[in-house]
Structure formats: C-alpha cells, structure tokens
Design an enzyme around this catalytic site. Structure first.
Site, PDB file in Angstrom:
ATOM      1  N   ARG A 154     -10.119  -0.117   8.558  1.00  0.00           N
ATOM      2  CA  ARG A 154      -9.674  -1.502   8.693  1.00  0.00           C
ATOM      3  C   ARG A 154     -10.760  -2.379   9.288  1.00  0.00           C
ATOM      4  O   ARG A 154     -10.601  -3.598   9.317  1.00  0.00           O
ATOM      5  CB  ARG A 154      -8.508  -1.550   9.673  1.00  0.00           C
ATOM      6  CG  ARG A 154      -7.139  -1.444   9.052  1.00  0.00           C
ATOM      7  CD  ARG A 154      -6.164  -1.288  10.201  1.00  0.00           C
ATOM      8  NE  ARG A 154      -4.897  -1.873   9.948  1.00  0.00           N
ATOM      9  CZ  ARG A 154      -3.862  -1.223   9.451  1.00  0.00           C
ATOM     10  NH1 ARG A 154      -3.958   0.026   9.087  1.00  0.00           N
ATOM     11  NH2 ARG A 154      -2.711  -1.846   9.295  1.00  0.00           N
TER      12      ARG A 154
ATOM     13  N   ARG B 263      -0.035  -9.041  13.317  1.00  0.00           N
ATOM     14  CA  ARG B 263      -0.650  -8.086  12.378  1.00  0.00           C
ATOM     15  C   ARG B 263      -1.405  -8.829  11.274  1.00  0.00           C
ATOM     16  O   ARG B 263      -2.488  -8.419  10.857  1.00  0.00           O
ATOM     17  CB  ARG B 263       0.429  -7.194  11.767  1.00  0.00           C
ATOM     18  CG  ARG B 263       0.967  -6.198  12.773  1.00  0.00           C
ATOM     19  CD  ARG B 263       2.268  -5.591  12.308  1.00  0.00           C
ATOM     20  NE  ARG B 263       2.136  -4.854  11.085  1.00  0.00           N
ATOM     21  CZ  ARG B 263       3.152  -4.638  10.251  1.00  0.00           C
ATOM     22  NH1 ARG B 263       4.357  -5.104  10.519  1.00  0.00           N
ATOM     23  NH2 ARG B 263       2.963  -3.942   9.162  1.00  0.00           N
TER      24      ARG B 263
ATOM     25  N   ARG C 189      11.044  -1.017  11.377  1.00  0.00           N
ATOM     26  CA  ARG C 189       9.887  -0.786  12.258  1.00  0.00           C
ATOM     27  C   ARG C 189       9.808  -1.836  13.360  1.00  0.00           C
ATOM     28  O   ARG C 189      10.047  -3.017  13.127  1.00  0.00           O
ATOM     29  CB  ARG C 189       8.596  -0.814  11.419  1.00  0.00           C
ATOM     30  CG  ARG C 189       8.300   0.521  10.785  1.00  0.00           C
ATOM     31  CD  ARG C 189       7.194   0.494   9.771  1.00  0.00           C
ATOM     32  NE  ARG C 189       5.985  -0.217  10.148  1.00  0.00           N
ATOM     33  CZ  ARG C 189       4.894  -0.254   9.393  1.00  0.00           C
ATOM     34  NH1 ARG C 189       4.863   0.403   8.236  1.00  0.00           N
ATOM     35  NH2 ARG C 189       3.835  -0.929   9.779  1.00  0.00           N
TER      36      ARG C 189
ATOM     37  N   LYS D 205       0.843  -1.207   0.000  1.00  0.00           N
ATOM     38  CA  LYS D 205       0.000   0.000   0.000  1.00  0.00           C
ATOM     39  C   LYS D 205       0.878   1.258   0.000  1.00  0.00           C
ATOM     40  O   LYS D 205       0.683   2.165  -0.811  1.00  0.00           O
ATOM     41  CB  LYS D 205      -0.929   0.008   1.238  1.00  0.00           C
ATOM     42  CG  LYS D 205      -1.829  -1.232   1.328  1.00  0.00           C
ATOM     43  CD  LYS D 205      -2.764  -1.192   2.519  1.00  0.00           C
ATOM     44  CE  LYS D 205      -2.069  -1.208   3.869  1.00  0.00           C
ATOM     45  NZ  LYS D 205      -1.328  -2.447   4.179  1.00  0.00           N
TER      46      LYS D 205
ATOM     47  N   ARG E 144      11.824  -5.258   5.161  1.00  0.00           N
ATOM     48  CA  ARG E 144      11.531  -3.851   4.846  1.00  0.00           C
ATOM     49  C   ARG E 144      12.433  -2.934   5.681  1.00  0.00           C
ATOM     50  O   ARG E 144      12.660  -3.155   6.866  1.00  0.00           O
ATOM     51  CB  ARG E 144      10.079  -3.518   5.158  1.00  0.00           C
ATOM     52  CG  ARG E 144       9.837  -2.009   5.079  1.00  0.00           C
ATOM     53  CD  ARG E 144       8.413  -1.611   5.163  1.00  0.00           C
ATOM     54  NE  ARG E 144       7.716  -2.210   6.269  1.00  0.00           N
ATOM     55  CZ  ARG E 144       6.391  -2.175   6.395  1.00  0.00           C
ATOM     56  NH1 ARG E 144       5.655  -1.591   5.479  1.00  0.00           N
ATOM     57  NH2 ARG E 144       5.802  -2.737   7.423  1.00  0.00           N
TER      58      ARG E 144
HETATM   59  P1  AP5 Z   1       4.853  -1.569   1.903  1.00  0.00           P
HETATM   60  O1  AP5 Z   1       4.489  -0.781   0.701  1.00  0.00           O
HETATM   61  O2  AP5 Z   1       5.570  -0.877   3.012  1.00  0.00           O
HETATM   62  O3  AP5 Z   1       3.559  -2.369   2.440  1.00  0.00           O
HETATM   63  P2  AP5 Z   1       2.267  -1.827   3.183  1.00  0.00           P
HETATM   64  O4  AP5 Z   1       1.086  -2.534   2.583  1.00  0.00           O
HETATM   65  O5  AP5 Z   1       2.236  -0.325   3.180  1.00  0.00           O
HETATM   66  O6  AP5 Z   1       2.548  -2.430   4.608  1.00  0.00           O
HETATM   67  P3  AP5 Z   1       2.401  -1.823   6.062  1.00  0.00           P
HETATM   68  O7  AP5 Z   1       3.148  -2.803   6.944  1.00  0.00           O
HETATM   69  O8  AP5 Z   1       2.834  -0.397   6.154  1.00  0.00           O
HETATM   70  O9  AP5 Z   1       0.879  -1.953   6.289  1.00  0.00           O
HETATM   71  P4  AP5 Z   1       0.164  -2.046   7.611  1.00  0.00           P
HETATM   72  O10 AP5 Z   1      -1.230  -1.893   7.154  1.00  0.00           O
HETATM   73  O11 AP5 Z   1       0.446  -3.229   8.451  1.00  0.00           O
HETATM   74  O12 AP5 Z   1       0.824  -0.873   8.477  1.00  0.00           O
HETATM   75  P5  AP5 Z   1       0.313   0.553   8.884  1.00  0.00           P
HETATM   76  O13 AP5 Z   1       1.474   1.451   8.862  1.00  0.00           O
HETATM   77  O14 AP5 Z   1      -0.919   0.927   8.154  1.00  0.00           O
HETATM   78  O15 AP5 Z   1       5.730  -2.814   1.407  1.00  0.00           O
HETATM   79  C1  AP5 Z   1       6.242  -3.759   2.326  1.00  0.00           C
HETATM   80  C2  AP5 Z   1       7.594  -4.312   1.821  1.00  0.00           C
HETATM   81  O16 AP5 Z   1       7.386  -5.012   0.597  1.00  0.00           O
HETATM   82  C3  AP5 Z   1       8.633  -3.223   1.518  1.00  0.00           C
HETATM   83  O17 AP5 Z   1       9.910  -3.703   1.860  1.00  0.00           O
HETATM   84  C4  AP5 Z   1       8.526  -3.029  -0.012  1.00  0.00           C
HETATM   85  O18 AP5 Z   1       9.741  -2.593  -0.579  1.00  0.00           O
HETATM   86  C5  AP5 Z   1       8.169  -4.447  -0.455  1.00  0.00           C
HETATM   87  N1  AP5 Z   1       7.329  -4.466  -1.662  1.00  0.00           N
HETATM   88  C6  AP5 Z   1       6.263  -3.645  -1.933  1.00  0.00           C
HETATM   89  N2  AP5 Z   1       5.735  -3.982  -3.136  1.00  0.00           N
HETATM   90  C7  AP5 Z   1       6.467  -5.029  -3.596  1.00  0.00           C
HETATM   91  C8  AP5 Z   1       6.408  -5.840  -4.788  1.00  0.00           C
HETATM   92  N3  AP5 Z   1       5.480  -5.609  -5.729  1.00  0.00           N
HETATM   93  N4  AP5 Z   1       7.323  -6.839  -4.917  1.00  0.00           N
HETATM   94  C9  AP5 Z   1       8.255  -7.065  -3.952  1.00  0.00           C
HETATM   95  N5  AP5 Z   1       8.385  -6.342  -2.828  1.00  0.00           N
HETATM   96  C10 AP5 Z   1       7.483  -5.344  -2.649  1.00  0.00           C
HETATM   97  O19 AP5 Z   1      -0.161   0.283  10.404  1.00  0.00           O
HETATM   98  C11 AP5 Z   1       0.776   0.014  11.421  1.00  0.00           C
HETATM   99  C12 AP5 Z   1       0.047  -0.111  12.753  1.00  0.00           C
HETATM  100  O20 AP5 Z   1      -0.626   1.129  13.063  1.00  0.00           O
HETATM  101  C13 AP5 Z   1      -1.074  -1.171  12.835  1.00  0.00           C
HETATM  102  O21 AP5 Z   1      -0.571  -2.455  13.086  1.00  0.00           O
HETATM  103  C14 AP5 Z   1      -1.914  -0.609  13.987  1.00  0.00           C
HETATM  104  O22 AP5 Z   1      -1.290  -0.851  15.232  1.00  0.00           O
HETATM  105  C15 AP5 Z   1      -1.879   0.887  13.720  1.00  0.00           C
HETATM  106  N6  AP5 Z   1      -2.960   1.311  12.814  1.00  0.00           N
HETATM  107  C16 AP5 Z   1      -2.804   1.902  11.603  1.00  0.00           C
HETATM  108  N7  AP5 Z   1      -3.996   2.133  11.026  1.00  0.00           N
HETATM  109  C17 AP5 Z   1      -4.925   1.671  11.901  1.00  0.00           C
HETATM  110  C18 AP5 Z   1      -6.342   1.581  11.843  1.00  0.00           C
HETATM  111  N8  AP5 Z   1      -7.035   2.043  10.778  1.00  0.00           N
HETATM  112  N9  AP5 Z   1      -6.984   1.022  12.892  1.00  0.00           N
HETATM  113  C19 AP5 Z   1      -6.320   0.583  13.978  1.00  0.00           C
HETATM  114  N10 AP5 Z   1      -4.972   0.616  14.094  1.00  0.00           N
HETATM  115  C20 AP5 Z   1      -4.274   1.150  13.042  1.00  0.00           C
END
Ligand code: AP5
Length: 208
Positions: free
Chosen positions: A89, A165, A154, A14, A128
């Site tokens: 979510r 997660r 992270r 994402k 990552r």
């Molecule tokens: P990346 O693009 O970073 O993936 P992402 O989908 O953004 O993953 P996140 O871990 O950031 O998502 P998340 O939803 O768990 O975390 P968030 O920050 O929202 O890519 C990942 C890796 O893959 C990278 O190394 C990249 O280079 C590689 N990659 C990407 N595309 C690729 C491809 N095509 N091929 C190969 N490699 C590839 O949330 C974190 C925390 O915040 C949650 O756990 C929770 O505690 C809290 N939180 C956030 N939002 C909420 C909510 N709405 N409700 C409650 N708690 C929340």
C-alpha cells in the site's frame, strides 16, 4: 508462477474479485493483509494498539505488514504464485516486496488497479456485510445476503473510519501507483459495473 497484485481504494472490490482472479491464475492462494490481520485479531494475537488503529481506519506500520507477508509467502502453498490484495500500500512496502521476491527470483506479473469513484466507495462500504462462517462478502442492496448468513459489520466500515481509510489510500497509495507505472507493471481497470463485468475486464487486463 504467477504473482499478481491487486491495488484499489477501500470498497473498490478487491476481495469480491479475488476468488475469480485466483482461479484464473490456476488456483493460487489469495493473500489479503486485511484478512490476515482480522484473523490475528479474532485469535487474540493482534496487540490492542493495532486493533484500535485498524478500527479507526489507520494503516499499520510498514515493517509489521512486510513481516506478515514475508512469513506467509514462505509457505509451500505459495510456491506456484499468489494474489496479493491490499499489500503493498506504500512505496516502502513495495520495496519490501521487491526484496522478498528478489530473494525468490520470482517477479511480479502485473499490478491491477481497480478504479472506482469515491462517492460509490462510501456507499459500498457502509452497506457491506461479511458472512463470518464462509467469508463471503455481501452488499445489503446490490448483493443481499441469504437469511442464514452469519453477518458481521466491520468496525472500520463505520462512516468516520471509512473517511479516514479513503484519505489514507489517497495520500499513501497515490505514490505507489507511479512506482509500478514506471516499471510498466500497472494495469488500470474500471471497477464500476456488475461484479461479473469487472471480473471480465480484470481477466482481459491479465491476458495482455
Ligand atoms: P470488497 O470486495 O469487500 O472491497 P475491497 O476492495 O476488498 O475493500 P476493503 O474495505 O476490504 O479494502 P481495504 O483495502 O480498505 O481493507 P483491508 O481489509 O485490505 O467490496 C466492498 C463492498 O462493495 C461489498 O459490499 C461488495 O459486495 C460491494 N461490491 C464489490 N464489487 C461491487 C460492484 N462491482 N458493484 C457493486 N457493489 C460491489 O484492510 C483493512 C485494514 O487493515 C486497513 O485499513 C489497515 O488498518 C490494515 N491493513 C491492511 N493491509 C495493510 C497494509 N498493507 N499496510 C498497512 N495496513 C494494512
């Protein structure tokens, strides 16, 4: 006015795809609740209980993140639309968003779900690294960072937090997808392949 939601499991890409999608939508802001919460933590504005919950891979309470988004979308830069990443979510968060958007009279244009199998997600997350100066996301194998990058790993990318997660996604977000499918907003995109290929699929899903 374009309001698009990106849904997908942790590590589905994402954050990696957000910039291209925002450009495609005319330069709208990228609103990631995860980034907002990490910025609040760095600024010392996130209470310790939430910091610990995030590090362990748990989800924050719905009302906390709904409040965060409600405040953020009231800013002038969101007047022409925005890209939501990682929010909503859960069904209560989706209902909170519907209320906020109903008050603005601005509907969601599309909800893009990035599909990636679990075995690839774990490998993506533990490798990552993010440049804390630029926010650029890297992968130690597929997209290695340059030598000058100031890398951070992270807390919630440790293997034990990654498992939690992924489980949170599967249980809580699973109900969210039928919610958007029922109102014909959900568009599924295969998130496996080179990032540029995934971008192309996402942009064509948005053009439908
Ligand atoms: P990346 O693009 O970073 O993936 P992402 O989908 O953004 O993953 P996140 O871990 O950031 O998502 P998340 O939803 O768990 O975390 P968030 O920050 O929202 O890519 C990942 C890796 O893959 C990278 O190394 C990249 O280079 C590689 N990659 C990407 N595309 C690729 C491809 N095509 N091929 C190969 N490699 C590839 O949330 C974190 C925390 O915040 C949650 O756990 C929770 O505690 C809290 N939180 C956030 N939002 C909420 C909510 N709405 N409700 C409650 N708690 C929340």
């Amino acid at each position: 006015m374009a309001i698009v939601v990106l849904v997908g499991p942790p590590g589905s890409g994402k954050g990696t795809q957000a910039k291209a999608v925002c450009e495609h939508l005319g330069g709208v802001p990228h609103l990631s609740t995860g980034d907002m919460l990490r910025a609040a933590k760095t600024a010392g504005n996130l209470e310790q209980g939430w910091v610990d919950l995030m590090a362990s891979g748990g989800l924050l309470p719905d009302e906390t993140v709904i409040g965060l988004i409600e405040q953020r979308v009231a800013n002038d830069d969101c007047a022409g639309g925005f890209l939501l990443d990682g929010f909503p979510r859960t069904v209560p968060q989706a209902e909170g968003l519907a209320r906020i958007l109903g008050e603005r009279k601005t509907p969601i244009e599309a909800v893009i779900q990035l599909d990636v199998p679990r075995e690839l997600l774990e490998e993506r997350l533990v490798n990552r690294r993010t440049d804390k100066a630029t926010g650029q996301i890297y992968h130690l194998v597929y997209n290695p960072p340059p030598a000058e990058a100031q890398l951070v790993h992270r807390d919630d990318d440790r293997p034990e937090a990654v498992g939690r997660r992924l489980e949170a996604y599967e249980t809580m977000t699973a109900a969210l997808l039928p919610f958007y499918e029922n109102i014909q907003l959900l568009r599924r995109v295969n998130g496996v392949g080179k990032p540029a290929e995934v971008t192309e699929r996402m942009l064509s899903a948005l053009s439908v």
